[in-house]
Design an enzyme around this catalytic site. Structure first.
Site, PDB file in Angstrom:
ATOM      1  N   GLU A  88      -9.049 -10.392  -8.209  1.00 32.22           N
ATOM      2  CA  GLU A  88      -8.030  -9.360  -8.038  1.00 32.22           C
ATOM      3  C   GLU A  88      -6.972  -9.430  -9.145  1.00 32.22           C
ATOM      4  OE1 GLU A  88      -8.468  -8.938  -3.168  1.00 32.22           O
ATOM      5  OE2 GLU A  88      -6.731 -10.001  -3.974  1.00 32.22           O
TER       6      GLU A  88
ATOM      7  N   LYS B 115       0.835  -1.209   0.000  1.00 33.48           N
ATOM      8  CA  LYS B 115       0.000   0.000   0.000  1.00 33.48           C
ATOM      9  C   LYS B 115       0.873   1.264   0.000  1.00 33.48           C
ATOM     10  CE  LYS B 115      -3.787  -2.416   2.295  1.00 33.48           C
ATOM     11  NZ  LYS B 115      -4.791  -2.424   3.377  1.00 33.48           N
TER      12      LYS B 115
ATOM     13  N   ARG C  16       2.788  -7.022   9.212  1.00 32.00           N
ATOM     14  CA  ARG C  16       2.066  -5.953   9.919  1.00 32.00           C
ATOM     15  C   ARG C  16       2.529  -5.854  11.370  1.00 32.00           C
ATOM     16  NH1 ARG C  16      -3.372  -8.057   7.179  1.00 32.00           N
ATOM     17  NH2 ARG C  16      -3.530  -6.641   5.406  1.00 32.00           N
TER      18      ARG C  16
ATOM     19  N   TYR D 117     -12.837  -3.447  -3.283  1.00 31.68           N
ATOM     20  CA  TYR D 117     -13.371  -3.452  -1.920  1.00 31.68           C
ATOM     21  C   TYR D 117     -14.902  -3.425  -1.932  1.00 31.68           C
ATOM     22  CZ  TYR D 117      -8.711  -2.534   0.142  1.00 31.68           C
ATOM     23  OH  TYR D 117      -7.404  -2.616   0.563  1.00 31.68           O
TER      24      TYR D 117
ATOM     25  N   HIS E 191      -1.846  -5.690   1.463  1.00 30.34           N
ATOM     26  CA  HIS E 191      -3.108  -6.400   1.243  1.00 30.34           C
ATOM     27  C   HIS E 191      -2.788  -7.748   0.617  1.00 30.34           C
ATOM     28  CE1 HIS E 191      -7.170  -7.336  -0.265  1.00 30.34           C
ATOM     29  NE2 HIS E 191      -6.500  -7.818  -1.303  1.00 30.34           N
TER      30      HIS E 191
ATOM     31  N   PHE F  58     -15.806   3.400   6.931  1.00 32.37           N
ATOM     32  CA  PHE F  58     -14.421   3.776   6.641  1.00 32.37           C
ATOM     33  C   PHE F  58     -14.091   3.724   5.144  1.00 32.37           C
ATOM     34  CE2 PHE F  58     -14.381  -0.789   7.748  1.00 32.37           C
ATOM     35  CZ  PHE F  58     -13.750  -1.345   6.646  1.00 32.37           C
TER      36      PHE F  58
ATOM     37  N   ASN G  62      -1.998  -0.317   7.062  1.00 31.91           N
ATOM     38  CA  ASN G  62      -1.468  -1.616   7.492  1.00 31.91           C
ATOM     39  C   ASN G  62      -0.569  -2.254   6.433  1.00 31.91           C
ATOM     40  OD1 ASN G  62      -3.485  -2.264   5.729  1.00 31.91           O
ATOM     41  ND2 ASN G  62      -4.513  -3.732   7.047  1.00 31.91           N
TER      42      ASN G  62
ATOM     43  N   THR H 251      -5.225  -8.075  10.328  1.00 29.57           N
ATOM     44  CA  THR H 251      -5.428  -6.763   9.693  1.00 29.57           C
ATOM     45  C   THR H 251      -4.817  -5.591  10.458  1.00 29.57           C
ATOM     46  OG1 THR H 251      -7.498  -7.563   8.741  1.00 29.57           O
ATOM     47  CG2 THR H 251      -7.221  -5.181   8.852  1.00 29.57           C
TER      48      THR H 251
HETATM   49  P1  CMP Z   1      -7.118  -4.959   3.572  1.00 27.91           P
HETATM   50  O1  CMP Z   1      -6.512  -6.282   3.857  1.00 27.91           O
HETATM   51  O2  CMP Z   1      -6.618  -4.235   2.376  1.00 27.91           O
HETATM   52  O3  CMP Z   1      -8.707  -5.077   3.468  1.00 27.91           O
HETATM   53  C1  CMP Z   1      -9.566  -3.985   3.693  1.00 27.91           C
HETATM   54  C2  CMP Z   1      -8.852  -2.818   4.311  1.00 27.91           C
HETATM   55  O4  CMP Z   1      -9.697  -1.905   4.970  1.00 27.91           O
HETATM   56  C3  CMP Z   1      -7.942  -3.344   5.428  1.00 27.91           C
HETATM   57  O5  CMP Z   1      -6.855  -4.018   4.865  1.00 27.91           O
HETATM   58  C4  CMP Z   1      -7.637  -2.063   6.177  1.00 27.91           C
HETATM   59  O6  CMP Z   1      -6.628  -1.300   5.538  1.00 27.91           O
HETATM   60  C5  CMP Z   1      -8.960  -1.306   6.031  1.00 27.91           C
HETATM   61  N1  CMP Z   1      -9.816  -1.387   7.230  1.00 27.91           N
HETATM   62  C6  CMP Z   1     -10.418  -2.473   7.736  1.00 27.91           C
HETATM   63  N2  CMP Z   1     -11.156  -2.153   8.806  1.00 27.91           N
HETATM   64  C7  CMP Z   1     -11.014  -0.818   8.974  1.00 27.91           C
HETATM   65  C8  CMP Z   1     -11.547   0.126   9.913  1.00 27.91           C
HETATM   66  N3  CMP Z   1     -12.392  -0.254  10.876  1.00 27.91           N
HETATM   67  N4  CMP Z   1     -11.188   1.411   9.781  1.00 27.91           N
HETATM   68  C9  CMP Z   1     -10.356   1.791   8.785  1.00 27.91           C
HETATM   69  N5  CMP Z   1      -9.835   0.954   7.857  1.00 27.91           N
HETATM   70  C10 CMP Z   1     -10.155  -0.336   7.960  1.00 27.91           C
END
Ligand code: CMP
Length: 159
Positions: free
Chosen positions: A131, A14, A107, A54, A120, A62, A117, A96
């Site tokens: 994807e 990311k 992470r 997504y 992905h 979010f 984070n 996550t």
């Molecule tokens: P990813 O594995 O890319 O999948 C969805 C992304 O949404 C996740 O990693 C985080 O970066 C983001 N994410 C998930 N939950 C939250 C949250 N509660 N608030 C903000 N970002 C979130």
């Protein structure tokens, strides 16, 4: 493992991973694990792609912040292959949220955030297929014999 499946997983580094200079370290972890790199490119994601990527988060509070973060800078997209690659890659990533992720995972070592984070990874074979199609053209994916597989996997696992 008799029923282990050869799988592909799409990984995105990311915008925070690029800004923080973590790309080399993360790629190195996947290489050392014994996974096969089949595609790699640097790119910008756009809103249209992220709405598909997504889809399951579209109604979440979010989502707007997430798309704004994911379009804030370039990302590195990769396709990795290996036996049970999807679960193996997710273990390397850790859970996550950075501050909850196990030390030693990507992470766990590099993130303190739920959203920033770093990485992905695909969560199922179906998602990986979707994807891959969203990110990579056919001629960007390289299938080749990886000599290291002779040492990474047993004879039974290679057949
Ligand atoms: P990813 O594995 O890319 O999948 C969805 C992304 O949404 C996740 O990693 C985080 O970066 C983001 N994410 C998930 N939950 C939250 C949250 N509660 N608030 C903000 N970002 C979130």
């Amino acid at each position: 493992m008799a029923n282990a499946q050869l799988q592909k997983s799409v990984v995105l580094l990311k915008p925070d991973a690029l800004q923080r200079g973590l790309v080399g370290n993360i790629i190195s972890r996947f290489e050392k694990k014994g996974l096969k790199l089949m595609a790699l490119k640097m790119m910008y994601l756009n809103q249209e792609m992220l709405e598909k990527w997504y889809e399951h988060h579209k109604e979440k509070p979010f989502f707007a912040d997430l798309t704004s973060f994911m379009t804030s800078g370039p990302i590195v997209a990769m396709l990795w292959e290996g036996l049970e690659c999807i679960a193996a890659v997710r273990k390397l990533c850790g859970v996550t949220t950075g501050y909850e992720a196990e030390a030693g995972s990507i992470r766990g070592d590099f993130s303190m955030s739920q959203q920033h984070n770093v990485i992905h990874a695909s969560d199922s074979p179906e998602t990986a297929k979707k994807e891959q199609e969203l990110i990579f053209d056919k001629d960007e994916v390289f299938d080749y014999d990886k000599g290291e597989y002779l040492w990474v996997y047993s004879l039974e696992e290679r057949n």
